[in-house]
Write a protein that holds these residues in place. Structure first.
Motif, PDB file in Angstrom:
ATOM      1  N   ASP A  16       0.811  -1.218   0.000  1.00 26.66           N
ATOM      2  CA  ASP A  16       0.000   0.000   0.000  1.00 26.66           C
ATOM      3  C   ASP A  16       0.846   1.270   0.000  1.00 26.66           C
ATOM      4  O   ASP A  16       0.430   2.304   0.540  1.00 26.66           O
ATOM      5  CB  ASP A  16      -0.962   0.020   1.191  1.00 26.66           C
ATOM      6  CG  ASP A  16      -1.891  -1.175   1.197  1.00 26.66           C
ATOM      7  OD1 ASP A  16      -2.157  -1.738   0.115  1.00 26.66           O
ATOM      8  OD2 ASP A  16      -2.360  -1.541   2.288  1.00 26.66           O
ATOM      9  N   GLY A  17       2.037   1.185  -0.600  1.00 29.31           N
ATOM     10  CA  GLY A  17       2.930   2.341  -0.602  1.00 29.31           C
ATOM     11  C   GLY A  17       3.843   2.364  -1.805  1.00 29.31           C
ATOM     12  O   GLY A  17       3.541   1.756  -2.832  1.00 29.31           O
ATOM     13  N   PRO A  18       4.958   3.060  -1.676  1.00 26.60           N
ATOM     14  CA  PRO A  18       5.845   3.291  -2.819  1.00 26.60           C
ATOM     15  C   PRO A  18       6.715   2.096  -3.183  1.00 26.60           C
ATOM     16  O   PRO A  18       6.697   1.068  -2.510  1.00 26.60           O
ATOM     17  CB  PRO A  18       6.724   4.441  -2.314  1.00 26.60           C
ATOM     18  CG  PRO A  18       6.826   4.193  -0.852  1.00 26.60           C
ATOM     19  CD  PRO A  18       5.465   3.683  -0.443  1.00 26.60           C
ATOM     20  N   LEU A  19       7.482   2.288  -4.248  1.00 26.96           N
ATOM     21  CA  LEU A  19       8.538   1.356  -4.611  1.00 26.96           C
ATOM     22  C   LEU A  19       9.835   1.924  -4.066  1.00 26.96           C
ATOM     23  O   LEU A  19      10.206   3.047  -4.412  1.00 26.96           O
ATOM     24  CB  LEU A  19       8.636   1.217  -6.131  1.00 26.96           C
ATOM     25  CG  LEU A  19       7.422   0.641  -6.845  1.00 26.96           C
ATOM     26  CD1 LEU A  19       7.632   0.698  -8.358  1.00 26.96           C
ATOM     27  CD2 LEU A  19       7.145  -0.777  -6.400  1.00 26.96           C
ATOM     28  N   LEU A  20      10.504   1.174  -3.217  1.00 24.53           N
ATOM     29  CA  LEU A  20      11.794   1.603  -2.694  1.00 24.53           C
ATOM     30  C   LEU A  20      12.878   1.120  -3.642  1.00 24.53           C
ATOM     31  O   LEU A  20      12.957  -0.075  -3.957  1.00 24.53           O
ATOM     32  CB  LEU A  20      12.042   1.028  -1.297  1.00 24.53           C
ATOM     33  CG  LEU A  20      11.099   1.501  -0.198  1.00 24.53           C
ATOM     34  CD1 LEU A  20      11.511   0.878   1.130  1.00 24.53           C
ATOM     35  CD2 LEU A  20      11.066   3.014  -0.108  1.00 24.53           C
ATOM     36  N   THR A  50       1.104  11.790  -5.200  1.00 23.99           N
ATOM     37  CA  THR A  50       2.178  12.643  -4.695  1.00 23.99           C
ATOM     38  C   THR A  50       2.173  14.028  -5.318  1.00 23.99           C
ATOM     39  O   THR A  50       1.804  14.205  -6.484  1.00 23.99           O
ATOM     40  CB  THR A  50       3.557  11.982  -4.931  1.00 23.99           C
ATOM     41  OG1 THR A  50       4.560  12.812  -4.339  1.00 23.99           O
ATOM     42  CG2 THR A  50       3.850  11.820  -6.419  1.00 23.99           C
ATOM     43  N   ALA A  51       2.631  14.996  -4.547  1.00 20.66           N
ATOM     44  CA  ALA A  51       2.786  16.362  -5.039  1.00 20.66           C
ATOM     45  C   ALA A  51       4.201  16.607  -5.542  1.00 20.66           C
ATOM     46  O   ALA A  51       4.485  17.687  -6.063  1.00 20.66           O
ATOM     47  CB  ALA A  51       2.451  17.363  -3.931  1.00 20.66           C
ATOM     48  N   ILE A  52       5.083  15.614  -5.374  1.00 23.07           N
ATOM     49  CA  ILE A  52       6.481  15.772  -5.787  1.00 23.07           C
ATOM     50  C   ILE A  52       6.927  14.599  -6.654  1.00 23.07           C
ATOM     51  O   ILE A  52       7.913  13.920  -6.344  1.00 23.07           O
ATOM     52  CB  ILE A  52       7.407  15.940  -4.566  1.00 23.07           C
ATOM     53  CG1 ILE A  52       7.227  14.753  -3.588  1.00 23.07           C
ATOM     54  CG2 ILE A  52       7.175  17.271  -3.867  1.00 23.07           C
ATOM     55  CD1 ILE A  52       8.284  14.677  -2.503  1.00 23.07           C
ATOM     56  N   PRO A  53       6.200  14.329  -7.756  1.00 24.40           N
ATOM     57  CA  PRO A  53       6.560  13.174  -8.586  1.00 24.40           C
ATOM     58  C   PRO A  53       7.994  13.274  -9.107  1.00 24.40           C
ATOM     59  O   PRO A  53       8.464  14.376  -9.360  1.00 24.40           O
ATOM     60  CB  PRO A  53       5.550  13.244  -9.738  1.00 24.40           C
ATOM     61  CG  PRO A  53       5.078  14.657  -9.784  1.00 24.40           C
ATOM     62  CD  PRO A  53       5.177  15.167  -8.363  1.00 24.40           C
ATOM     63  N   PRO A  54       8.702  12.180  -9.249  1.00 21.64           N
ATOM     64  CA  PRO A  54       8.222  10.813  -9.087  1.00 21.64           C
ATOM     65  C   PRO A  54       8.317  10.290  -7.656  1.00 21.64           C
ATOM     66  O   PRO A  54       8.060   9.122  -7.414  1.00 21.64           O
ATOM     67  CB  PRO A  54       9.158  10.031 -10.008  1.00 21.64           C
ATOM     68  CG  PRO A  54      10.477  10.732  -9.861  1.00 21.64           C
ATOM     69  CD  PRO A  54      10.099  12.208  -9.763  1.00 21.64           C
ATOM     70  N   TRP A  55       8.677  11.165  -6.738  1.00 24.32           N
ATOM     71  CA  TRP A  55       8.938  10.703  -5.367  1.00 24.32           C
ATOM     72  C   TRP A  55       7.654  10.557  -4.561  1.00 24.32           C
ATOM     73  O   TRP A  55       6.695  11.304  -4.731  1.00 24.32           O
ATOM     74  CB  TRP A  55       9.879  11.679  -4.645  1.00 24.32           C
ATOM     75  CG  TRP A  55      11.034  12.124  -5.466  1.00 24.32           C
ATOM     76  CD1 TRP A  55      11.377  13.403  -5.784  1.00 24.32           C
ATOM     77  CD2 TRP A  55      12.027  11.296  -6.109  1.00 24.32           C
ATOM     78  NE1 TRP A  55      12.504  13.414  -6.565  1.00 24.32           N
ATOM     79  CE2 TRP A  55      12.924  12.146  -6.787  1.00 24.32           C
ATOM     80  CE3 TRP A  55      12.238   9.934  -6.173  1.00 24.32           C
ATOM     81  CZ2 TRP A  55      14.010  11.671  -7.524  1.00 24.32           C
ATOM     82  CZ3 TRP A  55      13.315   9.446  -6.911  1.00 24.32           C
ATOM     83  CH2 TRP A  55      14.187  10.316  -7.563  1.00 24.32           C
ATOM     84  N   ASP A  57       5.527  11.176  -1.341  1.00 24.03           N
ATOM     85  CA  ASP A  57       5.504  12.200  -0.282  1.00 24.03           C
ATOM     86  C   ASP A  57       4.627  11.787   0.897  1.00 24.03           C
ATOM     87  O   ASP A  57       4.319  12.604   1.758  1.00 24.03           O
ATOM     88  CB  ASP A  57       5.057  13.549  -0.847  1.00 24.03           C
ATOM     89  CG  ASP A  57       3.602  13.567  -1.272  1.00 24.03           C
ATOM     90  OD1 ASP A  57       2.927  12.518  -1.188  1.00 24.03           O
ATOM     91  OD2 ASP A  57       3.131  14.636  -1.705  1.00 24.03           O
ATOM     92  N   GLY A  58       4.217  10.529   0.915  1.00 23.92           N
ATOM     93  CA  GLY A  58       3.407  10.025   2.026  1.00 23.92           C
ATOM     94  C   GLY A  58       1.910  10.125   1.790  1.00 23.92           C
ATOM     95  O   GLY A  58       1.125   9.645   2.612  1.00 23.92           O
ATOM     96  N   THR A  59       1.501  10.700   0.678  1.00 25.67           N
ATOM     97  CA  THR A  59       0.076  10.860   0.399  1.00 25.67           C
ATOM     98  C   THR A  59      -0.660   9.525   0.341  1.00 25.67           C
ATOM     99  O   THR A  59      -1.847   9.454   0.671  1.00 25.67           O
ATOM    100  CB  THR A  59      -0.115  11.634  -0.921  1.00 25.67           C
ATOM    101  OG1 THR A  59       0.461  12.929  -0.773  1.00 25.67           O
ATOM    102  CG2 THR A  59      -1.583  11.782  -1.285  1.00 25.67           C
ATOM    103  N   HIS A  60       0.041   8.462  -0.022  1.00 29.78           N
ATOM    104  CA  HIS A  60      -0.608   7.140  -0.103  1.00 29.78           C
ATOM    105  C   HIS A  60      -1.238   6.738   1.220  1.00 29.78           C
ATOM    106  O   HIS A  60      -2.165   5.941   1.241  1.00 29.78           O
ATOM    107  CB  HIS A  60       0.406   6.076  -0.562  1.00 29.78           C
ATOM    108  CG  HIS A  60       1.529   5.876   0.400  1.00 29.78           C
ATOM    109  ND1 HIS A  60       2.704   6.605   0.336  1.00 29.78           N
ATOM    110  CD2 HIS A  60       1.648   5.052   1.466  1.00 29.78           C
ATOM    111  CE1 HIS A  60       3.509   6.226   1.314  1.00 29.78           C
ATOM    112  NE2 HIS A  60       2.885   5.292   2.003  1.00 29.78           N
ATOM    113  N   LYS A  61      -0.763   7.306   2.315  1.00 34.60           N
ATOM    114  CA  LYS A  61      -1.293   6.954   3.636  1.00 34.60           C
ATOM    115  C   LYS A  61      -2.672   7.546   3.873  1.00 34.60           C
ATOM    116  O   LYS A  61      -3.403   7.085   4.754  1.00 34.60           O
ATOM    117  CB  LYS A  61      -0.339   7.449   4.738  1.00 34.60           C
ATOM    118  CG  LYS A  61       1.024   6.771   4.706  1.00 34.60           C
ATOM    119  CD  LYS A  61       1.951   7.370   5.745  1.00 34.60           C
ATOM    120  CE  LYS A  61       3.342   6.794   5.623  1.00 34.60           C
ATOM    121  NZ  LYS A  61       4.307   7.488   6.521  1.00 34.60           N
ATOM    122  N   VAL A  62      -3.029   8.575   3.111  1.00 39.38           N
ATOM    123  CA  VAL A  62      -4.313   9.243   3.348  1.00 39.38           C
ATOM    124  C   VAL A  62      -5.265   9.170   2.155  1.00 39.38           C
ATOM    125  O   VAL A  62      -6.431   9.544   2.284  1.00 39.38           O
ATOM    126  CB  VAL A  62      -4.107  10.728   3.729  1.00 39.38           C
ATOM    127  CG1 VAL A  62      -3.376  10.835   5.062  1.00 39.38           C
ATOM    128  CG2 VAL A  62      -3.377  11.495   2.656  1.00 39.38           C
TER     129      VAL A  62
END
Ligand code: FES
Length: 69
Positions: A16-20, A50-55, A57-62
């Motif tokens: 449920d989050g990013p690719l590290l 995210t507001a800072i693609p491609p990174w 920013d934690g938005t996936h949590k909400v």
């Protein structure tokens, strides 16, 4: 391609989050322009929020993103 026990690059899908992304790999934008990295490990957004693609920013949590993995 790695020939040893440890691969040169490791990409880990966070549930449920990013690719590290760990390792020496060049990340490029949609036009093929390299995106500067400041860390050895970076988190790539895969929720689209995210507001800072491609990174990430934690938005996936909400935003309710579920990866299925
Ligand atoms: S995966 Fe974290 S903001 Fe999209």
């Amino acid at each position: 391609m790695s020939t040893g026990a440890e691969p040169d690059v490791v990409i880990t899908a966070c549930p449920d989050g990013p690719l590290l992304v760990r390792g020496d790999v060049e990340i490029r934008d949609a036009e093929g322009v390299p995106v500067p990295r400041r860390r050895a490990t970076v988190a790539l957004c895969r929720c689209g929020g995210t507001a800072i693609p491609p990174w990430c920013d934690g938005t996936h949590k909400v935003n309710g993103y579920t990866s299925g993995t």
